[in-house]
Motif scaffolding. Structure first.
Motif, short mmCIF file in Angstrom:
data_model
loop_
_atom_site.label_atom_id
_atom_site.label_comp_id
_atom_site.label_asym_id
_atom_site.label_seq_id
_atom_site.Cartn_x
_atom_site.Cartn_y
_atom_site.Cartn_z
N ASP A 38 0.84 -1.13 0.01
CA ASP A 38 -0.08 0.09 -0.02
C ASP A 38 0.84 1.20 -0.10
O ASP A 38 1.35 1.57 0.96
N LYS A 316 0.94 -8.84 4.00
CA LYS A 316 -0.03 -8.85 5.13
C LYS A 316 0.43 -9.51 6.42
O LYS A 316 0.06 -8.96 7.43
N THR A 321 -1.86 -3.26 7.51
CA THR A 321 -2.43 -2.96 6.24
C THR A 321 -3.47 -1.98 6.49
O THR A 321 -3.98 -1.50 5.21
N ASP A 322 -3.74 -1.75 7.60
CA ASP A 322 -4.65 -0.56 7.61
C ASP A 322 -4.22 0.46 8.32
O ASP A 322 -3.14 0.48 9.14
#
Length: 430
Positions: A38, A316, A321-322
């Motif tokens: 990301d 991941k 990932t957030d």
């Protein structure tokens, strides 16, 4: 009953294509979705280093950056080393407490280098720790010199960014955390060369050579090697299921317990890497730092891991990932390092390890490994020839030393014997 109408050729072709798509997709129905990097959260390797260069440029009174290069057998590596000293003019003050931090030793562990950037940003006061005033912060930073390697495995990181999201090794397939000399080359039953290839010999890789020279010249009081994949605070040893004996082990454990309570909410595993993680690791940096470089406190931190992720979904598994988890990891672990900066000197003072442990001498084997690797890179000799002849060279070198010592002993004994057996000549009367 009405008669079924025949399909037109175009409709028949569409039906056949649909069947092929369904059949082709069937085996992949249960395949895990691979999470990409990301770029809204993570810096690319080039961008991250540009950010760090910007910090150094804006704060020349506190930061200094050196780029160290090394290479052999057609492979080259370059590491950036950032040195922090609150007054950069005091950078060579040996009375200051010295801390060496390494991030990004494995290419796929992007989050570790993000923590390095956050720490440097706080050190230069471009970002701040919550509930910590600058006066309190500077009171203990005045006593420190901190060296940060933000991305130890640059070449491996580039492979990850090119799409090999599970790559942990360097640019020629060697695991840099298996390339050090303590218990090098031993393979467990579950050895996986893709994960743990130790290289052709201890310190065969330019990255490891650079880090060894850095540790030797800097002589740190605390070493931390930062990884991801789980949440843990490890101390030596990685290659055996034990911790060091006596006071050093006690003080390291107490510091790790403090970090676990304050910054890991008691989630982190604590203990030796070999005893806690479930497998033994041979040739690791932390075991070398403790046993050979004689660093009083040597640690491996694992700062994040998603145990529910598929083993194939490496980004991941090793990186949040957030946004909320990403920010929490950066906040918690940068604060943990500042707790080390504040309290680490007190724990090391209590150990007095530099007085009680032998001085750091390289073994004959280690010297020869480094010497021969340098010669091989200079003259282009094949590694197979080196490996074949290295044991014999060690044997002859030991025999030479033994012969030299014996000859010197015999020579000194003969001189002593001749001196005391010489006849005494009476003096003539005056």
């Amino acid at each position: 009953m009405a008669r079924r109408l025949p399909l037109a050729p175009s409709a028949l072709l569409l039906l056949l294509l649909a069947c092929l798509l369904v059949a082709h997709g069937e085996p992949n129905r249960g395949a895990p979705r691979l999470t990409p990097i990301d770029l809204d959260l993570y810096h690319s390797s080039a961008h991250l280093m540009e950010e760090i260069k910007g910090l150094v440029h804006r704060h020349p009174d506190k930061l200094l950056m050196n780029n160290i290069r090394s290479g052999n057998r057609g492979y080259r590596a370059e590491l950036a080393v950032v040195t922090y000293c609150r007054n950069i003019k005091e950078i060579k003050d040996n009375s200051k407490f010295r801390i060496l931090l390494s991030f990004g030793q494995h290419g796929r562990e992007l989050i570790t280098s993000e923590v390095a950037l956050r720490i440097l940003s706080i050190l230069t006061e471009e970002q701040f720790l919550p509930n910590v005033d600058s006066v309190s912060l500077n009171s203990f930073l005045d006593k420190l010199i901190i060296k940060v390697v933000p991305m130890e495995n640059v070449n491996g990181r580039r492979l990850v960014e090119a799409g090999d999201l599970c790559e942990r090794r360097n640019g020629r397939g060697v695991d840099l955390n298996r390339n050090w000399s303590v218990d090098w080359g031993k393979k467990e039953k579950d050895y996986d060369p893709y994960e743990e290839n130790p290289g052709t010999g201890p310190f065969s890789e330019p990255e490891s050579q650079i880090m060894r020279k850095l540790a030797t010249s800097f002589n740190p009081h605390i070493w931390v090697n930062v990884h991801s994949g789980m949440e843990a605070l490890f101390m030596p040893y990685d290659h055996k299921n034990t911790t060091p004996l006596g006071l050093p082990s006690t003080r390291m454990t107490l510091l790790l317990k403090e970090l676990n309570v304050l910054h890991c909410q008691n989630r982190c595993m604590i203990g030796s890497g070999g005893g806690s993680v479930g497998y033994l690791a041979h040739g690791t940096a932390t075991d070398y730092m403790y046993d050979i470089a004689r660093v009083p406190m040597a640690f491996t931190f694992e700062i994040y891991g998603d145990g529910a992720a598929s083993p194939k979904d490496c980004f991941k598994m090793f990186n949040p990932t957030d946004v909320s988890t990403y920010n929490r990891v950066l906040s918690d672990w940068s604060a943990a390092f500042f707790t080390i900066f504040k309290n680490g000197p007190r724990y090391v003072d209590e150990i007095h390890m530099r007085d009680s442990r032998p001085s750091s001498w390289e073994s004959i084997d280690e010297y020869l490994d480094g010497y021969l690797m340098d010669r091989s890179s200079r003259y282009g000799k094949k590694v197979e020839v080196l490996d074949f002849g290295m044991q014999e060279i060690r044997t002859y070198f030991r025999l030479f030393l033994l012969s030299f010592v014996l000859l010197m002993f015999m020579f000194c004994s003969r001189i002593s014997k001749s001196k005391f057996s010489r006849p005494v000549v009476p003096s003539m009367p005056g």
